[in-house]
Design a protein around this motif. Structure first.
Motif, PDB file in Angstrom:
ATOM      1  N   THR A  34       0.697  -1.334   0.021  1.00 15.64           N
ATOM      2  CA  THR A  34      -0.296   0.067   0.023  1.00 15.64           C
ATOM      3  C   THR A  34       0.813   1.268   0.218  1.00 15.64           C
ATOM      4  O   THR A  34       1.986   1.119   0.329  1.00 15.64           O
ATOM      5  CB  THR A  34      -0.865   0.131   1.274  1.00 15.64           C
ATOM      6  OG1 THR A  34      -0.061   0.204   2.515  1.00 15.64           O
ATOM      7  CG2 THR A  34      -1.673  -1.017   1.326  1.00 15.64           C
ATOM      8  N   ASP A  35       0.123   2.379  -0.442  1.00 18.14           N
ATOM      9  CA  ASP A  35       0.916   3.616  -0.354  1.00 18.14           C
ATOM     10  C   ASP A  35       1.481   3.952   1.205  1.00 18.14           C
ATOM     11  O   ASP A  35       2.569   4.311   1.224  1.00 18.14           O
ATOM     12  CB  ASP A  35      -0.031   4.776  -0.776  1.00 18.14           C
ATOM     13  CG  ASP A  35      -0.305   4.449  -2.526  1.00 18.14           C
ATOM     14  OD1 ASP A  35       0.150   3.548  -3.084  1.00 18.14           O
ATOM     15  OD2 ASP A  35      -1.129   5.246  -2.804  1.00 18.14           O
ATOM     16  N   GLU A  36       0.633   3.833   1.951  1.00 18.31           N
ATOM     17  CA  GLU A  36       0.897   4.421   3.405  1.00 18.31           C
ATOM     18  C   GLU A  36       2.007   3.282   3.918  1.00 18.31           C
ATOM     19  O   GLU A  36       2.844   4.153   4.513  1.00 18.31           O
ATOM     20  CB  GLU A  36      -0.209   4.148   4.296  1.00 18.31           C
ATOM     21  CG  GLU A  36      -1.435   5.003   3.796  1.00 18.31           C
ATOM     22  CD  GLU A  36      -2.302   4.525   2.669  1.00 18.31           C
ATOM     23  OE1 GLU A  36      -2.239   3.415   2.135  1.00 18.31           O
ATOM     24  OE2 GLU A  36      -2.886   5.531   2.006  1.00 18.31           O
ATOM     25  N   THR A  37       1.888   2.020   3.655  1.00 22.05           N
ATOM     26  CA  THR A  37       3.210   1.328   4.061  1.00 22.05           C
ATOM     27  C   THR A  37       4.434   1.569   3.427  1.00 22.05           C
ATOM     28  O   THR A  37       5.372   1.701   4.278  1.00 22.05           O
ATOM     29  CB  THR A  37       2.936  -0.162   3.994  1.00 22.05           C
ATOM     30  OG1 THR A  37       1.511  -0.549   4.257  1.00 22.05           O
ATOM     31  CG2 THR A  37       3.896  -1.135   4.270  1.00 22.05           C
ATOM     32  N   MET A  39       5.204   4.701   2.259  1.00 26.27           N
ATOM     33  CA  MET A  39       5.794   6.015   2.779  1.00 26.27           C
ATOM     34  C   MET A  39       6.352   5.878   4.184  1.00 26.27           C
ATOM     35  O   MET A  39       7.341   6.294   4.721  1.00 26.27           O
ATOM     36  CB  MET A  39       4.647   7.075   2.906  1.00 26.27           C
ATOM     37  CG  MET A  39       4.200   7.320   1.352  1.00 26.27           C
ATOM     38  SD  MET A  39       3.215   8.460   1.174  1.00 26.27           S
ATOM     39  CE  MET A  39       1.503   8.018   1.605  1.00 26.27           C
ATOM     40  N   ASN A  40       5.728   4.826   5.078  1.00 26.83           N
ATOM     41  CA  ASN A  40       5.986   4.671   6.438  1.00 26.83           C
ATOM     42  C   ASN A  40       7.692   4.098   6.395  1.00 26.83           C
ATOM     43  O   ASN A  40       8.308   4.484   7.122  1.00 26.83           O
ATOM     44  CB  ASN A  40       5.182   3.743   6.989  1.00 26.83           C
ATOM     45  CG  ASN A  40       4.063   4.625   7.668  1.00 26.83           C
ATOM     46  OD1 ASN A  40       4.049   5.725   7.699  1.00 26.83           O
ATOM     47  ND2 ASN A  40       2.921   3.668   7.855  1.00 26.83           N
ATOM     48  N   SER A  43      10.148   6.180   5.335  1.00 24.87           N
ATOM     49  CA  SER A  43      10.548   7.532   6.493  1.00 24.87           C
ATOM     50  C   SER A  43      11.491   6.879   7.586  1.00 24.87           C
ATOM     51  O   SER A  43      12.039   7.663   8.143  1.00 24.87           O
ATOM     52  CB  SER A  43       9.161   7.909   6.985  1.00 24.87           C
ATOM     53  OG  SER A  43       8.455   8.420   6.031  1.00 24.87           O
ATOM     54  N   SER A  60      -1.934   7.387  -7.531  1.00 27.03           N
ATOM     55  CA  SER A  60      -0.869   6.831  -6.344  1.00 27.03           C
ATOM     56  C   SER A  60       0.621   6.871  -6.506  1.00 27.03           C
ATOM     57  O   SER A  60       1.445   7.311  -5.883  1.00 27.03           O
ATOM     58  CB  SER A  60      -1.142   5.318  -6.006  1.00 27.03           C
ATOM     59  OG  SER A  60      -2.421   5.165  -5.394  1.00 27.03           O
ATOM     60  N   LYS A  63       1.545  10.655  -6.253  1.00 31.68           N
ATOM     61  CA  LYS A  63       1.784  10.677  -4.939  1.00 31.68           C
ATOM     62  C   LYS A  63       3.229  10.150  -4.134  1.00 31.68           C
ATOM     63  O   LYS A  63       3.748  10.875  -3.472  1.00 31.68           O
ATOM     64  CB  LYS A  63       0.507  10.117  -4.076  1.00 31.68           C
ATOM     65  CG  LYS A  63       0.574  10.285  -2.765  1.00 31.68           C
ATOM     66  CD  LYS A  63      -0.691   9.995  -1.958  1.00 31.68           C
ATOM     67  CE  LYS A  63      -0.947   8.517  -1.929  1.00 31.68           C
ATOM     68  NZ  LYS A  63      -1.802   7.857  -0.994  1.00 31.68           N
ATOM     69  N   LEU A  64       3.463   8.971  -4.683  1.00 29.03           N
ATOM     70  CA  LEU A  64       4.496   8.207  -4.232  1.00 29.03           C
ATOM     71  C   LEU A  64       5.717   8.823  -4.727  1.00 29.03           C
ATOM     72  O   LEU A  64       6.676   9.476  -3.680  1.00 29.03           O
ATOM     73  CB  LEU A  64       4.461   6.848  -4.355  1.00 29.03           C
ATOM     74  CG  LEU A  64       3.393   6.058  -3.738  1.00 29.03           C
ATOM     75  CD1 LEU A  64       3.380   4.570  -4.415  1.00 29.03           C
ATOM     76  CD2 LEU A  64       4.059   5.882  -2.290  1.00 29.03           C
TER      77      LEU A  64
END
Length: 101
Positions: A34-37, A39-40, A43, A60, A63-64
């Motif tokens: 996923t995008d959220e995973t 990005m986490n 980071s 997506s 954004k990524l």
């Protein structure tokens, strides 16, 4: 150690690509579905390369890419087209060479 993040929407392919990356003793591979995973993970680890797998929607991907470039401008981002371990290795080596020159 070269850190590589693979992002893909298909769990089986993601696991295979990360396993192939980690088979090289000079590389560390992580994967995200996923995008959220993605990005986490991005980071928390300094990545040299991001591989974008198939199935990522245009919005997506944009954004990524924006997030990755703002977070770590030196990180190379490339499209991964699949095709087996030989092609994967060549994609990675080519991207890293282009990034270093």
């Amino acid at each position: 150690m070269i850190n590589i993040l693979y992002i893909g929407r298909h769990q089986e392919i993601l696991e295979t690509v990360v396993r192939l990356i980690n088979a090289n003793e000079d590389w560390f591979g992580a994967g995200a579905e996923t995008d959220e995973t993605a990005m986490n993970i991005f980071s928390t680890i300094h990545f040299h390369l991001v591989l974008l797998g198939c199935g990522i929607e245009e919005a997506s991907e944009q954004k990524l890419r924006k997030f990755f470039q703002e977070t770590n401008p030196e990180c190379k981002i490339v499209q991964h087209y699949g095709g087996g371990s030989g092609l994967l290795k060549n994609e990675i080596l080519s991207a890293l060479e282009n990034n270093l020159s």
